[in-house]
Design an enzyme around this catalytic site. Structure first.
Site, PDB file in Angstrom:
ATOM      1  N   ASP A  95      -1.005  -1.864  -4.350  1.00  0.00           N
ATOM      2  CA  ASP A  95      -2.445  -1.938  -4.114  1.00  0.00           C
ATOM      3  C   ASP A  95      -3.044  -0.554  -4.341  1.00  0.00           C
ATOM      4  OD1 ASP A  95      -2.487  -4.607  -3.413  1.00  0.00           O
ATOM      5  OD2 ASP A  95      -2.555  -4.255  -1.256  1.00  0.00           O
ATOM      6  N   MET A  96      -4.306  -0.525  -4.749  1.00  0.00           N
ATOM      7  CA  MET A  96      -4.935   0.784  -4.942  1.00  0.00           C
ATOM      8  C   MET A  96      -5.807   1.102  -3.731  1.00  0.00           C
ATOM      9  SD  MET A  96      -5.026   3.436  -6.697  1.00  0.00           S
ATOM     10  CE  MET A  96      -4.455   3.221  -8.380  1.00  0.00           C
ATOM     11  N   ARG A 155      -3.844  -5.231 -12.050  1.00  0.00           N
ATOM     12  CA  ARG A 155      -4.890  -6.013 -11.388  1.00  0.00           C
ATOM     13  C   ARG A 155      -6.197  -5.228 -11.574  1.00  0.00           C
ATOM     14  NH1 ARG A 155      -4.160  -5.959  -5.274  1.00  0.00           N
ATOM     15  NH2 ARG A 155      -2.615  -7.592  -5.580  1.00  0.00           N
ATOM     16  N   GLN A 189      -9.600   0.197 -10.159  1.00  0.00           N
ATOM     17  CA  GLN A 189     -10.886  -0.150  -9.543  1.00  0.00           C
ATOM     18  C   GLN A 189     -11.999   0.165 -10.526  1.00  0.00           C
ATOM     19  OE1 GLN A 189      -9.729   2.723  -6.766  1.00  0.00           O
ATOM     20  NE2 GLN A 189      -9.435   1.313  -5.054  1.00  0.00           N
ATOM     21  N   HIS A 194     -14.272 -12.463  -6.862  1.00  0.00           N
ATOM     22  CA  HIS A 194     -14.844 -13.760  -6.480  1.00  0.00           C
ATOM     23  C   HIS A 194     -16.235 -13.902  -7.067  1.00  0.00           C
ATOM     24  CE1 HIS A 194     -12.437 -12.018  -3.120  1.00  0.00           C
ATOM     25  NE2 HIS A 194     -11.767 -13.129  -3.315  1.00  0.00           N
ATOM     26  N   LYS A 247     -13.253  -4.676  -8.413  1.00  0.00           N
ATOM     27  CA  LYS A 247     -14.381  -3.733  -8.329  1.00  0.00           C
ATOM     28  C   LYS A 247     -13.965  -2.475  -7.575  1.00  0.00           C
ATOM     29  CE  LYS A 247     -18.036  -7.210  -8.092  1.00  0.00           C
ATOM     30  NZ  LYS A 247     -18.916  -7.937  -7.134  1.00  0.00           N
ATOM     31  N   GLY A 248     -13.151  -2.646  -6.535  1.00  0.00           N
ATOM     32  CA  GLY A 248     -12.786  -1.514  -5.664  1.00  0.00           C
ATOM     33  C   GLY A 248     -13.485  -1.664  -4.333  1.00  0.00           C
ATOM     34  N   ARG A 266     -11.282  -1.582   9.875  1.00  0.00           N
ATOM     35  CA  ARG A 266     -11.366  -0.535   8.858  1.00  0.00           C
ATOM     36  C   ARG A 266     -12.057  -1.054   7.610  1.00  0.00           C
ATOM     37  NH1 ARG A 266      -6.033   1.004   7.793  1.00  0.00           N
ATOM     38  NH2 ARG A 266      -5.949   1.594   9.957  1.00  0.00           N
ATOM     39  N   ARG A 267     -11.697  -2.265   7.208  1.00  0.00           N
ATOM     40  CA  ARG A 267     -12.311  -2.812   5.995  1.00  0.00           C
ATOM     41  C   ARG A 267     -13.798  -3.032   6.200  1.00  0.00           C
ATOM     42  NH1 ARG A 267      -8.550  -4.893   1.907  1.00  0.00           N
ATOM     43  NH2 ARG A 267     -10.190  -6.164   1.027  1.00  0.00           N
ATOM     44  N   LYS A 310       0.867  -1.180   0.000  1.00  0.00           N
ATOM     45  CA  LYS A 310       0.000   0.000   0.000  1.00  0.00           C
ATOM     46  C   LYS A 310       0.903   1.229   0.000  1.00  0.00           C
ATOM     47  CE  LYS A 310      -4.160  -1.997   1.347  1.00  0.00           C
ATOM     48  NZ  LYS A 310      -3.647  -3.359   1.234  1.00  0.00           N
TER      49      LYS A 310
HETATM   50  P1  FAD Z   1     -18.487  -9.779  -4.257  1.00  0.00           P
HETATM   51  O1  FAD Z   1     -19.789  -9.550  -4.878  1.00  0.00           O
HETATM   52  O2  FAD Z   1     -18.057  -8.970  -3.101  1.00  0.00           O
HETATM   53  O3  FAD Z   1     -18.234 -11.269  -3.974  1.00  0.00           O
HETATM   54  C1  FAD Z   1     -18.686 -12.314  -4.803  1.00  0.00           C
HETATM   55  C2  FAD Z   1     -18.914 -13.534  -3.954  1.00  0.00           C
HETATM   56  O4  FAD Z   1     -17.694 -13.924  -3.304  1.00  0.00           O
HETATM   57  C3  FAD Z   1     -19.889 -13.309  -2.803  1.00  0.00           C
HETATM   58  O5  FAD Z   1     -21.208 -13.517  -3.202  1.00  0.00           O
HETATM   59  C4  FAD Z   1     -19.401 -14.297  -1.761  1.00  0.00           C
HETATM   60  O6  FAD Z   1     -19.905 -15.573  -2.078  1.00  0.00           O
HETATM   61  C5  FAD Z   1     -17.915 -14.309  -1.958  1.00  0.00           C
HETATM   62  N1  FAD Z   1     -17.216 -13.384  -1.068  1.00  0.00           N
HETATM   63  C6  FAD Z   1     -16.733 -12.149  -1.358  1.00  0.00           C
HETATM   64  N2  FAD Z   1     -16.076 -11.619  -0.290  1.00  0.00           N
HETATM   65  C7  FAD Z   1     -16.151 -12.539   0.702  1.00  0.00           C
HETATM   66  C8  FAD Z   1     -15.665 -12.609   2.058  1.00  0.00           C
HETATM   67  N3  FAD Z   1     -14.941 -11.605   2.603  1.00  0.00           N
HETATM   68  N4  FAD Z   1     -15.928 -13.726   2.785  1.00  0.00           N
HETATM   69  C9  FAD Z   1     -16.624 -14.735   2.235  1.00  0.00           C
HETATM   70  N5  FAD Z   1     -17.115 -14.733   0.960  1.00  0.00           N
HETATM   71  C10 FAD Z   1     -16.887 -13.662   0.221  1.00  0.00           C
HETATM   72  N6  FAD Z   1      -9.821  -3.462  -3.781  1.00  0.00           N
HETATM   73  C11 FAD Z   1      -9.218  -2.257  -3.849  1.00  0.00           C
HETATM   74  O7  FAD Z   1      -9.886  -1.234  -3.749  1.00  0.00           O
HETATM   75  N7  FAD Z   1      -7.871  -2.162  -4.036  1.00  0.00           N
HETATM   76  C12 FAD Z   1      -7.077  -3.243  -4.176  1.00  0.00           C
HETATM   77  O8  FAD Z   1      -5.860  -3.098  -4.349  1.00  0.00           O
HETATM   78  C13 FAD Z   1      -7.681  -4.526  -4.115  1.00  0.00           C
HETATM   79  N8  FAD Z   1      -6.956  -5.645  -4.226  1.00  0.00           N
HETATM   80  C14 FAD Z   1      -7.589  -6.855  -4.268  1.00  0.00           C
HETATM   81  C15 FAD Z   1      -6.836  -8.011  -4.480  1.00  0.00           C
HETATM   82  C16 FAD Z   1      -7.466  -9.229  -4.603  1.00  0.00           C
HETATM   83  C17 FAD Z   1      -6.640 -10.459  -4.853  1.00  0.00           C
HETATM   84  C18 FAD Z   1      -8.891  -9.315  -4.522  1.00  0.00           C
HETATM   85  C19 FAD Z   1      -9.601 -10.620  -4.734  1.00  0.00           C
HETATM   86  C20 FAD Z   1      -9.625  -8.191  -4.269  1.00  0.00           C
HETATM   87  C21 FAD Z   1      -8.999  -6.959  -4.124  1.00  0.00           C
HETATM   88  N9  FAD Z   1      -9.719  -5.801  -3.853  1.00  0.00           N
HETATM   89  C22 FAD Z   1      -9.090  -4.599  -3.893  1.00  0.00           C
HETATM   90  C23 FAD Z   1     -11.115  -5.888  -3.384  1.00  0.00           C
HETATM   91  C24 FAD Z   1     -12.103  -5.811  -4.519  1.00  0.00           C
HETATM   92  O9  FAD Z   1     -12.084  -4.523  -5.059  1.00  0.00           O
HETATM   93  C25 FAD Z   1     -13.528  -6.136  -4.044  1.00  0.00           C
HETATM   94  O10 FAD Z   1     -13.925  -5.213  -3.091  1.00  0.00           O
HETATM   95  C26 FAD Z   1     -13.676  -7.517  -3.442  1.00  0.00           C
HETATM   96  O11 FAD Z   1     -12.951  -8.465  -4.177  1.00  0.00           O
HETATM   97  C27 FAD Z   1     -15.146  -7.928  -3.463  1.00  0.00           C
HETATM   98  O12 FAD Z   1     -15.647  -7.920  -4.776  1.00  0.00           O
HETATM   99  P2  FAD Z   1     -15.890  -9.251  -5.645  1.00  0.00           P
HETATM  100  O13 FAD Z   1     -15.699  -8.899  -7.074  1.00  0.00           O
HETATM  101  O14 FAD Z   1     -15.036 -10.331  -5.126  1.00  0.00           O
HETATM  102  O15 FAD Z   1     -17.418  -9.555  -5.516  1.00  0.00           O
END
Ligand code: FAD
Length: 324
Positions: free
Chosen positions: A125-126, A179, A155, A222, A182-183, A300-301, A91
């Site tokens: 990381d963003m 990378r 993002q 995910h 969504k953000g 915080r998250r 970060k």
């Molecule tokens: P979601 O709709 O949140 O998740 C889809 C499905 O995944 C959900 O329905 C659930 O089944 C499962 N799921 C998701 N989160 C969880 C959890 N915590 N526990 C259990 N199940 C869960 N964001 C930034 O702003 N900056 C970054 O640098 C950054 N780096 C990232 C690096 C990685 C490797 C990943 C995977 C994410 C990162 N993110 C970052 C976070 C990202 O922006 C999303 O906020 C986060 O991934 C949730 O969005 P999603 O697309 O996974 O979908």
């Protein structure tokens, strides 16, 4: 669902610390480097690789940056000593970006030099919109100096991301490595999509735009619609497991990279889907956060994005639905 998330967040200050620790165990490798190494050694049998993050962000003075500098140095040593297939995620505000840009830049250069000597990639990381441009600028500055083992994150929820993809890819050209996610930060509606479907659509478009611009594309989601769309997009471009990347400018060749793309997952989230992708031959990478600041990080998250609280509650109440 949003209401449920907010209710959980309102109750957070009353949740005992040991309980937060217990919940965060699933998502945080541990308090120290040894814990992170052990988790990676265990997970490597699942045919995955890693990006490791030392927990903590936004320092208040530059003395605090020395903690991160020291810890990332130890981390790089541990990756090499243990022959781990891992890169690192940093970060920029933990290196001082918001208080002393020159100092942050010099800290970053030290880490990039050491990482590069060991053929290790570094991801910035963003964070929130205060540092979007300055984080991207750090990448430009490093590439202009000929230091290419660094990329960042875009993002998709931000309106600016489509323009950023064009610019970053045209400036870092064949070494573009981004990378896309969504953000995590809930940004204001003047600058970002706020609705789930709009964010998914924007993420899908961004994946395609990155693939079409020749960037090494790290898909960090995910969410099934995004993963499924990405698989289709890769196929239609002749990309996939065991296929040489047909694009001319597909990223710096560095140890551990896939054929122009990879799928990234957070530790503890949707391990089943990650294992499925790995079994089908796709390169997958797990984001491994560790460090003493696990409590602040988790709280915080959760405050930043109450929707995470729903996933946490689900994982707690229905643990069988989501193996680490
Ligand atoms: P979601 O709709 O949140 O998740 C889809 C499905 O995944 C959900 O329905 C659930 O089944 C499962 N799921 C998701 N989160 C969880 C959890 N915590 N526990 C259990 N199940 C869960 N964001 C930034 O702003 N900056 C970054 O640098 C950054 N780096 C990232 C690096 C990685 C490797 C990943 C995977 C994410 C990162 N993110 C970052 C976070 C990202 O922006 C999303 O906020 C986060 O991934 C949730 O969005 P999603 O697309 O996974 O979908």
């Amino acid at each position: 669902m949003k209401l449920m998330g907010r209710s959980i967040v309102t109750l957070l200050p009353f949740v005992p610390r040991f309980f937060v620790r217990w919940i965060s165990k699933r998502y945080v490798a541990g308090e120290n480097l040894n814990d992170a190494v052990l988790v990676m050694k265990k997970l490597q049998s699942e045919n995955t690789c890693f990006t490791v993050d030392v927990l903590g962000e936004e320092i208040r003075n530059m003395a605090e940056a020395s903690y991160f500098l020291k810890e990332y140095n130890l981390l790089l040593d541990a990756i090499v000593e243990n022959k781990l297939d891992a890169n690192i995620s940093i970060k920029p505000t933990a290196l001082g970006l918001l208080i002393d840009r020159e100092g942050a830049c010099s800290n970053l250069m030290k880490l990039l030099k050491k990482a590069s000597e060991n053929d290790i990639f570094v991801r910035l990381d963003m964070e929130d919109n205060r540092v979007t441009q300055s984080t991207i600028d750090l990448v430009y500055e490093m590439h202009q100096k000929g230091i290419n083992n660094v990329g960042t994150v875009l993002q998709a929820r931000l309106f600016r991301t489509s323009d950023d993809i064009e610019k970053v890819c045209s400036i870092t050209h064949k070494n573009s490595d981004l990378r896309i996610c969504k953000g995590i930060y809930l940004e204001p509606e003047e600058i970002a999509h706020t609705n789930y479907l709009d964010i998914v659509d924007a993420t899908i478009l961004a994946v395609d735009q990155l693939l079409d611009n020749g960037a090494y594309t790290a898909i960090a989601s995910h969410d099934d619609p995004i993963i499924n769309h990405s698989l289709k997009s890769l196929r239609s471009r002749g990309m996939g497991p065991n296929l040489d990347d047909p694009r001319g400018n597909a990223g710096l060749k560095i140890k551990g990279k896939g054929h122009g793309y990879e799928f990234q997952f957070l530790l503890g989230v949707r391990g089943d889907e990650r294992r499925k992708l790995a079994q089908a031959g796709h390169l997958t990478r797990v984001y491994i956060p560790y460090g003493s600041r696990w409590y602040e990080y988790s709280m915080r998250r959760l405050r930043e994005n109450p929707e995470i609280a729903i996933h946490v509650a689900k994982a707690f109440l229905l643990p069988w639905t989501n193996r680490r």
